[in-house]
Design a protein around this motif. Structure first.
Motif, PDB file in Angstrom:
ATOM      1  N   GLU A   3       0.907  -0.781  -0.015  1.00  0.00           N
ATOM      2  CA  GLU A   3      -0.653  -0.212   0.148  1.00  0.00           C
ATOM      3  C   GLU A   3       0.823   1.292  -0.112  1.00  0.00           C
ATOM      4  O   GLU A   3       0.823   2.219  -0.959  1.00  0.00           O
ATOM      5  CB  GLU A   3      -0.747  -0.349   1.437  1.00  0.00           C
ATOM      6  CG  GLU A   3      -1.878   0.772   0.735  1.00  0.00           C
ATOM      7  CD  GLU A   3      -2.621   1.266   2.094  1.00  0.00           C
ATOM      8  OE1 GLU A   3      -3.640   2.144   2.966  1.00  0.00           O
ATOM      9  OE2 GLU A   3      -2.678   0.127   3.275  1.00  0.00           O
ATOM     10  N   GLY A   4       2.213   1.416   0.710  1.00  0.00           N
ATOM     11  CA  GLY A   4       3.199   1.811   0.999  1.00  0.00           C
ATOM     12  C   GLY A   4       3.590   2.722  -0.559  1.00  0.00           C
ATOM     13  O   GLY A   4       3.770   3.396  -0.535  1.00  0.00           O
ATOM     14  N   ALA A   5       4.115   1.500  -1.626  1.00  0.00           N
ATOM     15  CA  ALA A   5       4.579   1.657  -2.517  1.00  0.00           C
ATOM     16  C   ALA A   5       3.102   2.138  -3.358  1.00  0.00           C
ATOM     17  O   ALA A   5       4.013   2.579  -4.587  1.00  0.00           O
ATOM     18  CB  ALA A   5       4.926   0.322  -2.466  1.00  0.00           C
ATOM     19  N   VAL A   6       2.041   1.936  -3.382  1.00  0.00           N
ATOM     20  CA  VAL A   6       1.538   2.421  -4.587  1.00  0.00           C
ATOM     21  C   VAL A   6       0.932   3.801  -4.448  1.00  0.00           C
ATOM     22  O   VAL A   6       1.341   3.914  -5.371  1.00  0.00           O
ATOM     23  CB  VAL A   6      -0.108   1.089  -4.301  1.00  0.00           C
ATOM     24  CG1 VAL A   6      -0.928   2.269  -5.032  1.00  0.00           C
ATOM     25  CG2 VAL A   6       0.199  -0.265  -4.440  1.00  0.00           C
ATOM     26  N   LEU A   7       0.961   3.966  -2.385  1.00  0.00           N
ATOM     27  CA  LEU A   7       1.076   5.436  -2.989  1.00  0.00           C
ATOM     28  C   LEU A   7       2.183   6.110  -3.302  1.00  0.00           C
ATOM     29  O   LEU A   7       2.507   7.581  -3.951  1.00  0.00           O
ATOM     30  CB  LEU A   7       0.768   5.700  -1.107  1.00  0.00           C
ATOM     31  CG  LEU A   7      -0.033   5.860  -0.351  1.00  0.00           C
ATOM     32  CD1 LEU A   7      -0.216   5.225   1.093  1.00  0.00           C
ATOM     33  CD2 LEU A   7      -1.738   6.536  -1.102  1.00  0.00           C
ATOM     34  N   VAL A   8       3.380   5.977  -3.174  1.00  0.00           N
ATOM     35  CA  VAL A   8       4.317   6.012  -4.157  1.00  0.00           C
ATOM     36  C   VAL A   8       4.469   6.695  -5.094  1.00  0.00           C
ATOM     37  O   VAL A   8       4.800   7.784  -5.438  1.00  0.00           O
ATOM     38  CB  VAL A   8       6.077   5.900  -3.194  1.00  0.00           C
ATOM     39  CG1 VAL A   8       6.984   5.982  -3.898  1.00  0.00           C
ATOM     40  CG2 VAL A   8       6.386   6.433  -1.486  1.00  0.00           C
ATOM     41  N   ASP A   9       3.723   5.476  -5.768  1.00  0.00           N
ATOM     42  CA  ASP A   9       3.766   4.901  -6.963  1.00  0.00           C
ATOM     43  C   ASP A   9       3.034   6.173  -7.761  1.00  0.00           C
ATOM     44  O   ASP A   9       2.916   7.017  -8.523  1.00  0.00           O
ATOM     45  CB  ASP A   9       3.123   4.346  -7.781  1.00  0.00           C
ATOM     46  CG  ASP A   9       3.413   4.022  -9.108  1.00  0.00           C
ATOM     47  OD1 ASP A   9       3.195   4.445 -10.568  1.00  0.00           O
ATOM     48  OD2 ASP A   9       2.794   2.532  -9.935  1.00  0.00           O
ATOM     49  N   GLN A  10       1.640   6.588  -6.717  1.00  0.00           N
ATOM     50  CA  GLN A  10       0.029   7.804  -7.742  1.00  0.00           C
ATOM     51  C   GLN A  10       1.201   8.958  -7.382  1.00  0.00           C
ATOM     52  O   GLN A  10       0.948   9.683  -7.919  1.00  0.00           O
ATOM     53  CB  GLN A  10      -0.707   7.295  -6.248  1.00  0.00           C
ATOM     54  CG  GLN A  10      -1.337   5.564  -6.549  1.00  0.00           C
ATOM     55  CD  GLN A  10      -2.906   5.492  -5.570  1.00  0.00           C
ATOM     56  OE1 GLN A  10      -2.065   6.145  -4.188  1.00  0.00           O
ATOM     57  NE2 GLN A  10      -3.644   5.052  -6.107  1.00  0.00           N
ATOM     58  N   TYR A  11       1.483   9.530  -6.727  1.00  0.00           N
ATOM     59  CA  TYR A  11       2.532  10.276  -5.673  1.00  0.00           C
ATOM     60  C   TYR A  11       2.529  10.943  -6.928  1.00  0.00           C
ATOM     61  O   TYR A  11       2.598  11.654  -8.032  1.00  0.00           O
ATOM     62  CB  TYR A  11       2.870  10.492  -4.841  1.00  0.00           C
ATOM     63  CG  TYR A  11       3.041  11.858  -4.824  1.00  0.00           C
ATOM     64  CD1 TYR A  11       1.885  12.691  -3.711  1.00  0.00           C
ATOM     65  CD2 TYR A  11       4.683  13.019  -4.756  1.00  0.00           C
ATOM     66  CE1 TYR A  11       1.988  14.455  -3.477  1.00  0.00           C
ATOM     67  CE2 TYR A  11       4.053  14.197  -4.192  1.00  0.00           C
ATOM     68  CZ  TYR A  11       3.830  15.108  -4.093  1.00  0.00           C
ATOM     69  OH  TYR A  11       3.954  16.253  -3.720  1.00  0.00           O
ATOM     70  N   CYS A  12       3.623  10.474  -7.977  1.00  0.00           N
ATOM     71  CA  CYS A  12       4.933  10.972  -8.461  1.00  0.00           C
ATOM     72  C   CYS A  12       3.997  10.511  -9.902  1.00  0.00           C
ATOM     73  O   CYS A  12       4.436  11.235 -11.178  1.00  0.00           O
ATOM     74  CB  CYS A  12       5.845   9.178  -8.721  1.00  0.00           C
ATOM     75  SG  CYS A  12       7.082   9.820  -7.242  1.00  0.00           S
ATOM     76  N   ASN A  13       3.034   9.923 -10.681  1.00  0.00           N
ATOM     77  CA  ASN A  13       2.299   9.756 -11.579  1.00  0.00           C
ATOM     78  C   ASN A  13       0.650   9.647 -11.256  1.00  0.00           C
ATOM     79  O   ASN A  13      -0.540   8.765 -11.351  1.00  0.00           O
ATOM     80  CB  ASN A  13       2.618   8.307 -12.154  1.00  0.00           C
ATOM     81  CG  ASN A  13       3.684   7.740 -12.631  1.00  0.00           C
ATOM     82  OD1 ASN A  13       4.894   7.862 -13.430  1.00  0.00           O
ATOM     83  ND2 ASN A  13       4.325   6.694 -10.927  1.00  0.00           N
ATOM     84  N   PRO A  14       0.374  11.024 -11.016  1.00  0.00           N
ATOM     85  CA  PRO A  14      -1.338  11.301 -10.438  1.00  0.00           C
ATOM     86  C   PRO A  14      -1.911  11.071 -11.548  1.00  0.00           C
ATOM     87  O   PRO A  14      -3.208  11.658 -10.966  1.00  0.00           O
ATOM     88  CB  PRO A  14      -0.597  12.644  -9.398  1.00  0.00           C
ATOM     89  CG  PRO A  14       0.419  13.478 -10.322  1.00  0.00           C
ATOM     90  CD  PRO A  14       1.029  12.162 -10.405  1.00  0.00           C
ATOM     91  N   LEU A  15      -1.780  11.540 -12.869  1.00  0.00           N
ATOM     92  CA  LEU A  15      -2.832  11.415 -13.780  1.00  0.00           C
ATOM     93  C   LEU A  15      -3.278  10.076 -13.910  1.00  0.00           C
ATOM     94  O   LEU A  15      -3.512   9.781 -15.104  1.00  0.00           O
ATOM     95  CB  LEU A  15      -2.127  12.348 -14.890  1.00  0.00           C
ATOM     96  CG  LEU A  15      -1.731  13.599 -14.545  1.00  0.00           C
ATOM     97  CD1 LEU A  15      -1.135  15.229 -15.429  1.00  0.00           C
ATOM     98  CD2 LEU A  15      -2.863  14.398 -14.065  1.00  0.00           C
ATOM     99  N   ALA A  16      -1.696   9.046 -13.942  1.00  0.00           N
ATOM    100  CA  ALA A  16      -1.729   7.260 -14.519  1.00  0.00           C
ATOM    101  C   ALA A  16      -3.323   6.722 -13.525  1.00  0.00           C
ATOM    102  O   ALA A  16      -3.592   7.341 -12.465  1.00  0.00           O
ATOM    103  CB  ALA A  16      -0.884   6.533 -14.263  1.00  0.00           C
ATOM    104  N   ASP A  17      -3.738   5.696 -14.206  1.00  0.00           N
ATOM    105  CA  ASP A  17      -4.928   5.655 -12.878  1.00  0.00           C
ATOM    106  C   ASP A  17      -4.345   3.733 -12.134  1.00  0.00           C
ATOM    107  O   ASP A  17      -4.116   2.795 -13.046  1.00  0.00           O
ATOM    108  CB  ASP A  17      -5.629   4.132 -14.199  1.00  0.00           C
ATOM    109  CG  ASP A  17      -6.726   3.771 -14.088  1.00  0.00           C
ATOM    110  OD1 ASP A  17      -7.075   4.430 -12.582  1.00  0.00           O
ATOM    111  OD2 ASP A  17      -8.056   2.872 -13.976  1.00  0.00           O
ATOM    112  N   VAL A  18      -3.546   4.459 -11.138  1.00  0.00           N
ATOM    113  CA  VAL A  18      -2.887   3.580 -10.460  1.00  0.00           C
ATOM    114  C   VAL A  18      -4.318   3.408  -9.324  1.00  0.00           C
ATOM    115  O   VAL A  18      -3.939   4.708  -8.657  1.00  0.00           O
ATOM    116  CB  VAL A  18      -1.726   4.230 -10.143  1.00  0.00           C
ATOM    117  CG1 VAL A  18      -1.197   2.732  -9.238  1.00  0.00           C
ATOM    118  CG2 VAL A  18      -0.760   3.665 -11.420  1.00  0.00           C
ATOM    119  N   THR A  19      -4.734   1.840  -8.988  1.00  0.00           N
ATOM    120  CA  THR A  19      -5.011   2.306  -7.625  1.00  0.00           C
ATOM    121  C   THR A  19      -4.356   0.754  -6.334  1.00  0.00           C
ATOM    122  O   THR A  19      -4.450  -0.161  -7.271  1.00  0.00           O
ATOM    123  CB  THR A  19      -6.775   2.146  -7.241  1.00  0.00           C
ATOM    124  OG1 THR A  19      -7.148   0.320  -8.337  1.00  0.00           O
ATOM    125  CG2 THR A  19      -7.012   3.053  -8.715  1.00  0.00           C
TER     126      THR A  19
END
Length: 730
Positions: free
Chosen positions: A197-213
């Motif tokens: 979950e933490g790694a996903v939050l890092v991913d989402q922050y660096c790629n906020p326009l990507a569809d990452v959930t």
């Protein structure tokens, strides 16, 4: 609304006696009326008009009914995921709220352009103010995002300025929401925090326009888990072995930030030790095997206890290298992996927070390795935001963030807040803090009371070197962006710190040439140097000769140069032209072919200093040249010239003469490497392993050699002493 029928006692056209009373639309059943009013051609205005006709139709069009629910879903289909199926809510109220949010968001986006270029010339402050405006609406965030997406997905050829700023706001808005989620995540007890979950939050922050959930990532991990279970049942149903690797190690493109983003690791099936370890550990726990993360230096590992839980003896654990395809290691083998001994503390398990700090730290280092392009700056900003959210009192990174914001001119008020926080944490930093505070206040004062612009004429004798005028649309030779000139200076007017940071010394005349203020297509303003057109024409002519008038040069083109035929390091010289590290890119590897701009970048390394070159510029130039030579011999791109690489270079140099055999050359290379090792590591024991020459060691070895003017390139028939090519700064 009324429909007349045949009179009393009169047959209708079909011969059937009709009801003598007149039938009305409102006499139809409610379900049928709702079905009619849900016809796609009817808009919300039509429904409003219908509901005003009479009480019957007004009741049919009530807020919680099917009609307004259909209108809401028809107009904003993306919002359906926020409602449960068959959920009963006030659809009319939802429709009105969403409509008002749409109007306000569009008004905010339309106002940004004016505010950015007139009232507040600072992109960070404009976005911050816009975010505050959106928050002040007190409306659901998903309504705001939906309207911004609606603007972005409208007709591609229209409202390009509106779309640009909508994208900026959406990027900023999502990042702020992700930061809130990250803070909530960090407040959870350590035992409840999931590394995935933490790694996903890092991913989402660096790629906020990507569809990452998290749901989509978890679903992919579950799918891999089922495949592993199926294979285990076939091979050994009694033992849950974990020798199934989820992805390959990306050794050839190690410093690509995509290797740290979980959704990209799953998509590309390749990553770096820490990202692969997070997936490996998550998968293992789903299979019932408890693995723990180990913050091993230079190589992230996992461990599994062979004895009852609670043991602290490092030899009671099996260590797993996810980057090495799940290879199982002993404690001693872990040291062989990095080439030196480490203390027992490095074998300890770490918390999820520490895993995230290491992951974000990797992204920070990649951002710092960048060469000042837009992507590397964005990655550096994002990773600093994440790191300081996790560890808000790290003075080193707070100071880096303040310098970055100051350098980019992003948000002067924010810089002052950061500096005040640094001073409170560590008063010993008053020197660096005082310098930045002074210049930031000057910047703010200058913006509040701008000086009357100086009138400069290109026709003036002192400005004859200025080749381009205001209003011209240009293309940056290296970065490739389109821009329009809105101002110029006959010489660079920036501070010495900026000149050093932006490597202005690499240009033929350094800061002593015209610089242009340009407005770039992405909305940013930059300061770019002028490059001598005449010198580039000469180089372009030679480029065309080598390429056979093609747009690119291949390795074969350079291999056909007669002057290179007998050169003992011919392979390394040719490889240097295609090495991505010599193009100041944030990646490693090689190009198959290079164009003229890339050819210029390589040639700039051979330019000697001039009489006007300052000591600081000379030192920076020397470092660039040394880095170029170092890269030639670091053939595996790992940042170290190993014994094998050094031995190969020495053998090629000595064996070409014919007087020295291959074995003798090999012995000389080994002796030379041993001498280098004893010099760089004076207290190295007889059993210690010297992994190779790092760039810092390389600089020490060549400390007395004058590289600045002795590094030439003669085989291309180009006189580099007068060459005026280099890297334009921006």
């Amino acid at each position: 609304m009324a429909t007349s029928v045949a009179g009393e006692g009169q047959p209708s056209l079909n011969g059937i006696i009709s009801d003598p009373q007149t039938k009305k639309l409102t006499d139809l059943p409610t379900e049928l009326l709702e079905h009619i009013l849900c016809f796609p051609v009817l808009k919300h205005v039509d429904i409003c008009n219908v509901s005003c006709c009479c009480k019957r139709l007004h009741d049919v069009c009530h807020g919680r009914g099917k009609v307004w629910g259909h209108q809401y879903k028809l107009r904003w289909p993306r919002l359906q995921r926020f409602y449960r199926q068959n959920e009963c809510c006030d659809w009319l109220r939802e429709y009105k709220t969403r409509h008002r949010v749409g109007i306000q968001i569009r008004r905010t986006v339309e106002s940004i352009s004016k505010r950015f270029f007139t009232e507040v010339p600072c992109v960070g402050q404009v976005l911050g103010d816009s975010f505050a405006e959106i928050e002040s609406l007190g409306m659901p965030e998903h309504f705001c995002e939906d309207e911004l997406l609606f603007i972005l997905n409208s007709d591609k050829r229209k409202s390009l300025t509106l779309k640009y700023y909508a994208k900026k706001i959406l990027y900023f808005l999502r990042q702020q929401n992700i930061l809130r989620s990250l803070k909530t995540f960090l407040e959870q007890p350590a035992g409840q925090q999931s590394a995935l979950e933490g790694a996903v939050l890092v991913d989402q922050y660096c790629n906020p326009l990507a569809d990452v959930t998290l749901d989509s990532i978890s679903a992919q991990v579950d799918e891999i888990t089922e495949k592993v279970k199926k294979m285990l049942r076939m091979k050994n149903p009694s033992h849950p072995s974990l020798r199934i690797a989820q992805g390959d190690c990306n050794e050839f493109d190690y410093y690509n930030p995509l290797n740290s983003y979980i959704h990209q690791v799953l998509l590309r099936r390749t990553g770096i030790p820490i990202s692969l370890s997070v997936l490996y550990m998550t998968l293992a726990r789903k299979l019932g095997v408890q693995l723990e993360p180990v913050n091993f230096p230079n190589h992230f590992l996992l461990r599994w206890c062979q004895k009852p839980r609670g043991s602290e003896d490092i030899y009671d654990f099996v260590y797993i290298d996810a980057f090495g395809k799940g290879k199982q290691l002993t404690a001693k083998e872990c040291e062989y992996l990095i080439g030196h001994q480490v203390a027992a503390d490095y074998y300890s398990a770490i918390s999820t927070t520490e895993v995230l700090l290491r992951m974000v730290g990797n992204l920070l280092n990649i951002g710092k390795r960048g060469e000042g392009n837009e992507k590397s700056y964005q990655l550096l900003r994002d990773s600093l935001d994440l790191y300081l959210t996790i560890n808000p009192d790290n003075v080193q990174y707070l100071l880096l963030q303040a310098r970055l914001y100051f350098h980019l001119g992003i948000w002067p008020e924010k810089v002052l807040d950061i500096l005040q926080h640094i001073q409170a944490l560590d008063p010993s930093q008053h020197g660096a803090v005082g310098y930045l505070v002074q210049h930031t206040l000057e910047h703010i004062q200058h913006k509040k009371h701008p000086v009357t612009p100086e009138v400069k004429r290109r026709s003036a004798p002192e400005h004859l070197e200025v080749q381009y005028s205001v209003g011209l649309i240009m293309k940056h030779k290296r970065s490739g962006y389109n821009c329009v000139i809105y101002g110029w200076d006959p010489k660079c007017t920036m501070s010495q710190e900026w000149i050093t940071t932006m490597r202005v010394h690499q240009l033929s005349n350094g800061a002593n040439q015209p610089f242009y203020n340009v407005l770039v297509q992405d909305g940013t303003c930059r300061y770019a140097a002028q490059v001598s057109v005449e010198q580039i024409k000469n180089l372009h002519k030679r480029f065309e000769q080598l390429s056979g008038n093609e747009d690119t040069i291949s390795r074969e083109n350079l291999e056909n140069i007669p002057a290179l035929a007998n050169n003992p390091i011919r392979k390394q010289i040719i490889g240097a032209f295609f090495d991505k590290r010599n193009q100041h890119q944030n990646e490693v590897g090689s190009f198959e072919e290079i164009g003229f701009e890339q050819f210029l970048m390589v040639m700039s390394h051979f330019r000697p200093p001039t009489l006007k070159t300052t000591e600081e510029e000379r030192a920076a130039m020397r470092k660039e040249k040394l880095r170029f030579v170092f890269n030639m011999h670091d053939t595996d791109n790992d940042g170290t010239i190993t014994l094998e690489e050094y031995r190969k270079a020495v053998e090629e140099l000595l064996s070409k003469s014919g007087a020295i055999g291959q074995e003798a050359a090999k012995a000389i290379a080994d002796a030379a490497m041993l001498e280098v090792a004893s010099t760089n590591v004076p207290h190295m024991g007889p059993d210690d392993f010297y992994e190779g020459i790092t760039f810092e060691h390389f600089e020490q070895i060549l400390k007395g050699l004058e590289m600045e003017s002795r590094m030439h390139i003669r085989f291309l028939d180009v006189d580099t002493t007068t060459m005026r090519c280099g890297r334009p700064t921006s």
